[in-house]
Write a protein that holds these residues in place. Structure first.
Motif, PDB file in Angstrom:
ATOM      1  N   GLU A 360      55.133 -69.863  20.971  1.00 31.47           N
ATOM      2  CA  GLU A 360      54.568 -68.932  21.945  1.00 31.47           C
ATOM      3  C   GLU A 360      55.518 -68.741  23.123  1.00 31.47           C
ATOM      4  OE1 GLU A 360      49.813 -68.984  21.805  1.00 31.47           O
ATOM      5  OE2 GLU A 360      50.689 -70.914  22.368  1.00 31.47           O
ATOM      6  N   ALA A 361      56.185 -69.814  23.532  1.00 30.91           N
ATOM      7  CA  ALA A 361      57.189 -69.695  24.601  1.00 30.91           C
ATOM      8  C   ALA A 361      58.337 -68.785  24.159  1.00 30.91           C
ATOM      9  CB  ALA A 361      57.718 -71.078  24.977  1.00 30.91           C
ATOM     10  N   LEU A 363      58.060 -66.364  21.994  1.00 33.32           N
ATOM     11  CA  LEU A 363      57.523 -64.998  21.975  1.00 33.32           C
ATOM     12  C   LEU A 363      57.591 -64.370  23.363  1.00 33.32           C
ATOM     13  CD1 LEU A 363      54.347 -65.370  19.685  1.00 33.32           C
ATOM     14  CD2 LEU A 363      56.529 -64.313  19.101  1.00 33.32           C
ATOM     15  N   ARG A 364      57.311 -65.178  24.379  1.00 35.54           N
ATOM     16  CA  ARG A 364      57.332 -64.641  25.739  1.00 35.54           C
ATOM     17  C   ARG A 364      58.748 -64.295  26.200  1.00 35.54           C
ATOM     18  NH1 ARG A 364      53.046 -68.469  26.272  1.00 35.54           N
ATOM     19  NH2 ARG A 364      54.487 -70.145  26.841  1.00 35.54           N
ATOM     20  N   ARG A 365      59.754 -64.860  25.532  1.00 36.67           N
ATOM     21  CA  ARG A 365      61.144 -64.566  25.910  1.00 36.67           C
ATOM     22  C   ARG A 365      61.729 -63.385  25.134  1.00 36.67           C
ATOM     23  NH1 ARG A 365      61.488 -70.358  25.980  1.00 36.67           N
ATOM     24  NH2 ARG A 365      62.468 -70.371  23.917  1.00 36.67           N
ATOM     25  N   GLU A 368      60.804 -56.785  25.757  1.00 34.65           N
ATOM     26  CA  GLU A 368      59.481 -56.224  26.018  1.00 34.65           C
ATOM     27  C   GLU A 368      58.943 -55.410  24.844  1.00 34.65           C
ATOM     28  OE1 GLU A 368      55.909 -55.007  27.429  1.00 34.65           O
ATOM     29  OE2 GLU A 368      57.198 -56.647  28.108  1.00 34.65           O
ATOM     30  N   ARG A 371      57.361 -57.816  22.534  1.00 29.34           N
ATOM     31  CA  ARG A 371      56.168 -58.433  23.112  1.00 29.34           C
ATOM     32  C   ARG A 371      55.000 -57.449  23.110  1.00 29.34           C
ATOM     33  NH1 ARG A 371      59.604 -59.963  27.339  1.00 29.34           N
ATOM     34  NH2 ARG A 371      58.302 -58.849  28.844  1.00 29.34           N
ATOM     35  N   ARG A 375      51.325 -58.022  21.382  1.00 26.21           N
ATOM     36  CA  ARG A 375      50.053 -57.936  22.102  1.00 26.21           C
ATOM     37  C   ARG A 375      49.089 -56.962  21.439  1.00 26.21           C
ATOM     38  NH1 ARG A 375      53.567 -58.230  26.699  1.00 26.21           N
ATOM     39  NH2 ARG A 375      53.517 -55.957  26.914  1.00 26.21           N
TER      40      ARG A 375
END
Length: 396
Positions: A360-361, A363-365, A368, A371, A375
């Motif tokens: 998950e970390a 994925l956040r990196r 955009e 990401r 979402r």
């Protein structure tokens, strides 16, 4: 593409005994006691099996000459690449049946053993057909060209769903339970002995792998018609596949261009087979049954093309931002499902949850645009939320 050097019965016997011995060693010392292989264990044993295959190839080159040696290595590399691609399908089947991590080794070893037996039968049939009918090369070439074309079509995981006729028959006719009992084939529920899902997942993997053999055997016959080389290259490509699964299962979804590379390789071998068929032609309606003067592709050139295509597609996959995003999403989805629905061992579940947090970390990196797409995947986001809620309840 000559049949190559003769191999004595004694060499055949020693080779078969060696391969059977390696399979028994794998079962007795690694699979019989259910456990989750560490990354180090998987890496060491994968390297050892690849080393054995390479040493065998050096022996073929030394005792048989450079032509058989090149044929063996071309066949081994091609079959190994096809086997790695097959691991993705194994992963889908194992995930669909929710096989606990510690029990996956037994399933994989069964699938590999069944695959080796099935491919041996296909090798013998293919060799018999080639010795009787030279036009079989046209057929093999056509099969590979069709397969190459199909590989360019996009596939989803649903296309590999474990719902073949054998599974439907087994579910209908046999008393089964949805719960595993370690790696046992059967268990007792309400005083009655019933089958666990283990035999079903083995049937699914074995049945799927037989279909893989229909593509891989024509491919290797396109590189050599020496039955001994075909058999050994196929066998050594399968040995160590179980360890390789645990070593690279976190990278399988990242190899987004591997399928295209395999399509190019199979198409190339298909053309090579058809050119050879034309060179040996005796089909009456082609050139009046006379050989057609065409160029033939050498084994050395074939080996160079195969290696170049694999290196390019693997490197392109590993450096691809899309590949990184897809791999991370797939891993997060798989680990969330394992945490929620598969594993029951508290230590294993905690390890899976730690992996999920890492993914998950990652994925956040991601950029955009990736990401945003993540979402928008409502099922994935709901799955991740459920995993966190489950973890919070267990640690409240």
């Amino acid at each position: 593409m000559e049949p190559g050097v003769d191999v004595s019965a004694a060499v055949w016997a020693l080779t078969i005994l060696g391969i059977v011995g390696l399979l028994l060693f794998d079962f007795i010392f690694h699979v019989r006691k259910a456990h989750v292989p560490t990354l180090r264990e998987a890496a060491v044993w994968s390297a050892l099996y690849v080393g054995v295959a390479l040493l065998f190839g050096v022996g073929v080159w030394w005792f048989g000459g450079h032509a058989p040696g090149a044929e063996y290595f071309a066949g081994y590399v091609t079959e190994k690449a096809l086997s790695v691609d097959n691991l993705f399908v194994f992963l889908v089947i194992i995930s669909s049946f929710k096989v606990p991590r510690a029990e996956q080794q037994k399933v994989l070893l069964f699938g590999i053993t069944l695959s080796l037996l099935a491919r041996t039968v296909f090798i013998l049939i293919g060799a018999a057909l080639i010795s009787l009918f030279s036009w079989v090369f046209y057929l093999f070439g056509l099969i590979l060209l069709i397969t190459a074309g199909n590989l360019f079509k996009p596939e989803s995981e649903e296309s590999h769903a474990p719902d073949n006729i054998l599974i439907r028959f087994a579910r209908k006719r046999l008393r089964t339970t949805d719960e595993y009992d370690g790696d046992r084939m059967s268990t007792v529920v309400d005083g009655r002995r019933v089958m666990t899902p283990m035999p079903l997942v083995m049937i699914a993997i074995g049945g799927t792998d037989i279909m893989f053999a229909l593509d891989s055997i024509p491919a290797i016959f396109g590189l050599t018609q020496n039955v001994y080389l075909v058999f050994t290259a196929t066998a050594f490509s399968l040995l160590g596949l179980r360890q390789l699964y645990f070593l690279i299962d976190g990278l399988l979804d990242r190899l987004i261009y591997l399928t295209y590379g395999l399509a190019i390789i199979l198409g190339f071998i298909g053309v090579k087979l058809i050119l050879h068929a034309l060179h040996e032609n005796n089909v009456p309606f082609i050139n009046g049954g006379e050989p057609v003067p065409v160029i033939e592709i050498s084994t050395g050139l074939s080996l160079l093309v195969i290696l170049a295509v694999l290196v390019i597609t693997v490197v392109a996959s590993l450096v691809s931002a899309k590949g990184r995003a897809q791999n991370t999403v797939s891993a997060a989805r798989r680990h969330a499902q394992e945490y929620l629905d598969v594993e029951r061992d508290p230590e294993v579940r905690e390890e899976i949850y730690r992996r999920l947090l890492t993914e998950e970390a990652q994925l956040r990196r991601l950029p955009e645009k990736y990401r945003r797409r993540i979402r928008e995947e409502e099922k994935l986001m709901a799955l991740l939320r459920r995993a966190h809620e489950e973890h919070d309840r267990n640690n409240a």
